[in-house]
Design a protein around this motif. Sequence first.
Motif, PDB file in Angstrom:
ATOM      1  N   UNK A 184     -29.732   4.051  23.660  1.00  0.00           N
ATOM      2  CA  UNK A 184     -29.030   2.782  23.545  1.00  0.00           C
ATOM      3  C   UNK A 184     -27.583   2.886  23.120  1.00  0.00           C
ATOM      4  N   UNK A 185     -27.029   4.096  23.135  1.00  0.00           N
ATOM      5  CA  UNK A 185     -25.621   4.254  22.760  1.00  0.00           C
ATOM      6  C   UNK A 185     -24.741   4.129  23.999  1.00  0.00           C
ATOM      7  N   UNK A 186     -23.624   3.446  23.836  1.00  0.00           N
ATOM      8  CA  UNK A 186     -22.665   3.251  24.924  1.00  0.00           C
ATOM      9  C   UNK A 186     -21.311   3.676  24.382  1.00  0.00           C
ATOM     10  N   UNK A 187     -20.862   4.857  24.799  1.00  0.00           N
ATOM     11  CA  UNK A 187     -19.688   5.487  24.197  1.00  0.00           C
ATOM     12  C   UNK A 187     -18.557   5.564  25.215  1.00  0.00           C
ATOM     13  N   UNK A 188     -17.379   5.103  24.815  1.00  0.00           N
ATOM     14  CA  UNK A 188     -16.176   5.250  25.628  1.00  0.00           C
ATOM     15  C   UNK A 188     -15.305   6.331  25.007  1.00  0.00           C
ATOM     16  N   UNK A 189     -14.928   7.317  25.803  1.00  0.00           N
ATOM     17  CA  UNK A 189     -14.027   8.369  25.343  1.00  0.00           C
ATOM     18  C   UNK A 189     -12.654   8.091  25.943  1.00  0.00           C
ATOM     19  N   UNK A 190     -11.691   7.799  25.076  1.00  0.00           N
ATOM     20  CA  UNK A 190     -10.359   7.424  25.531  1.00  0.00           C
ATOM     21  C   UNK A 190      -9.343   8.448  25.045  1.00  0.00           C
TER      22      UNK A 190
ATOM     23  N   UNK B  87     -18.703  -1.502  22.363  1.00  0.00           N
ATOM     24  CA  UNK B  87     -18.939  -0.085  22.616  1.00  0.00           C
ATOM     25  C   UNK B  87     -18.486   0.766  21.434  1.00  0.00           C
ATOM     26  N   UNK B  88     -19.058   1.959  21.364  1.00  0.00           N
ATOM     27  CA  UNK B  88     -18.569   2.976  20.431  1.00  0.00           C
ATOM     28  C   UNK B  88     -17.406   3.700  21.103  1.00  0.00           C
ATOM     29  N   UNK B  89     -16.312   3.889  20.384  1.00  0.00           N
ATOM     30  CA  UNK B  89     -15.120   4.480  20.988  1.00  0.00           C
ATOM     31  C   UNK B  89     -14.714   5.745  20.236  1.00  0.00           C
ATOM     32  N   UNK B  90     -14.476   6.801  21.000  1.00  0.00           N
ATOM     33  CA  UNK B  90     -13.940   8.049  20.450  1.00  0.00           C
ATOM     34  C   UNK B  90     -12.612   8.317  21.145  1.00  0.00           C
ATOM     35  N   UNK B  91     -11.566   8.485  20.353  1.00  0.00           N
ATOM     36  CA  UNK B  91     -10.242   8.739  20.927  1.00  0.00           C
ATOM     37  C   UNK B  91      -9.876  10.213  20.794  1.00  0.00           C
ATOM     38  N   UNK B  92      -9.410  10.794  21.896  1.00  0.00           N
ATOM     39  CA  UNK B  92      -8.942  12.179  21.902  1.00  0.00           C
ATOM     40  C   UNK B  92      -7.460  12.198  21.544  1.00  0.00           C
ATOM     41  N   UNK B  93      -7.129  12.919  20.488  1.00  0.00           N
ATOM     42  CA  UNK B  93      -5.727  13.107  20.109  1.00  0.00           C
ATOM     43  C   UNK B  93      -5.629  14.404  19.321  1.00  0.00           C
ATOM     44  N   UNK B  94      -4.420  14.948  19.237  1.00  0.00           N
ATOM     45  CA  UNK B  94      -4.227  16.228  18.570  1.00  0.00           C
ATOM     46  C   UNK B  94      -3.053  16.167  17.600  1.00  0.00           C
ATOM     47  N   UNK B  95      -3.149  16.956  16.560  1.00  0.00           N
ATOM     48  CA  UNK B  95      -2.000  17.183  15.694  1.00  0.00           C
ATOM     49  C   UNK B  95      -1.063  18.173  16.391  1.00  0.00           C
ATOM     50  N   UNK B  96       0.156  18.311  15.861  1.00  0.00           N
ATOM     51  CA  UNK B  96       1.078  19.300  16.432  1.00  0.00           C
ATOM     52  C   UNK B  96       0.495  20.702  16.324  1.00  0.00           C
ATOM     53  N   UNK B  97      -0.135  20.996  15.189  1.00  0.00           N
ATOM     54  CA  UNK B  97      -0.692  22.334  14.985  1.00  0.00           C
ATOM     55  C   UNK B  97      -1.795  22.625  15.997  1.00  0.00           C
ATOM     56  N   UNK B  98      -2.643  21.631  16.257  1.00  0.00           N
ATOM     57  CA  UNK B  98      -3.700  21.820  17.249  1.00  0.00           C
ATOM     58  C   UNK B  98      -3.111  22.017  18.641  1.00  0.00           C
ATOM     59  N   UNK B  99      -2.061  21.262  18.951  1.00  0.00           N
ATOM     60  CA  UNK B  99      -1.430  21.383  20.264  1.00  0.00           C
ATOM     61  C   UNK B  99      -0.813  22.763  20.447  1.00  0.00           C
ATOM     62  N   UNK B 100      -0.154  23.260  19.415  1.00  0.00           N
ATOM     63  CA  UNK B 100       0.420  24.611  19.480  1.00  0.00           C
ATOM     64  C   UNK B 100      -0.682  25.636  19.749  1.00  0.00           C
ATOM     65  N   UNK B 101      -1.800  25.498  19.053  1.00  0.00           N
ATOM     66  CA  UNK B 101      -2.908  26.441  19.228  1.00  0.00           C
ATOM     67  C   UNK B 101      -3.467  26.374  20.644  1.00  0.00           C
ATOM     68  N   UNK B 102      -3.633  25.159  21.164  1.00  0.00           N
ATOM     69  CA  UNK B 102      -4.160  24.990  22.518  1.00  0.00           C
ATOM     70  C   UNK B 102      -3.236  25.653  23.539  1.00  0.00           C
TER      71      UNK B 102
END
Length: 256
Positions: free
Chosen positions: A36-42, A200-215
Amino acid sequence: MAEYRVQSEGDSNDFVFTRSFRKIYRMFRSLKNRKGRFVLIIGTPGTGKSANIYSALKILDLNVYDPTLFLDNMNMSSSEVFREFFKTLRLDLGVKTNEEIYRKVAEYDAVLLADKLLDSEFLDKDKFGLSLWTENNGIKAFPFYIKVFREYLKHRGDLEKVNVVIQTAFMIKFRGVKYDLLTDFSIMSHIFVFFMNLFFEIIRISYSEEETVQIVQNNFPDVEEEEVRSCIDKYGCKPRFIFEALEKSGMGKKEK
């Protein structure tokens, strides 16, 4: 130029485990024992929504239904796309009615509506996915999403037995630049997300600068941190756009 987009579960060898990824991983892991979960990943374009989704699925032992939608004509109306979507599901699942669709997908741990539905032109260059159709039709595409929302309200009882995860973006073009209504327009985006969060349940994708550098350095190990941060100043914390800029400048992505 290479397409820096995850199209299947097998394309995520250089993935970095960020805070956003851990949220998605925990969400997917919980689907084994809940319905019964309805998740939007934005997430803003270029942040790697599909990379996070498919990398989590690669780790977890989930039975996921991940349908594909191929559209033949960019000028199809909202009603035609809506009918084609459900026709595709009926054929794929081997059922005759829309009501049977809901019973059939309840057998899975989750239904995933992501790259194979949104960007299917990467799978067949003679077809179109839902994202490209939406972008091409602009405001004329909104009736399709209204129909989908009505379908959701109509079958909320059936959906209590189904987990649905949707990679979500409402793309528009302004002066040749793509924007996502859910993430790129400050107050307006917050209003949209607030309204959607009521349903809906919402999960947002975002990164810190440090995470972006690592990626970035995980994919381009020869690039200095200072250069990566310069790209962040120009493109924001959007790894895919930085990947494309680095390759265009002559920096090769590391070999698999």
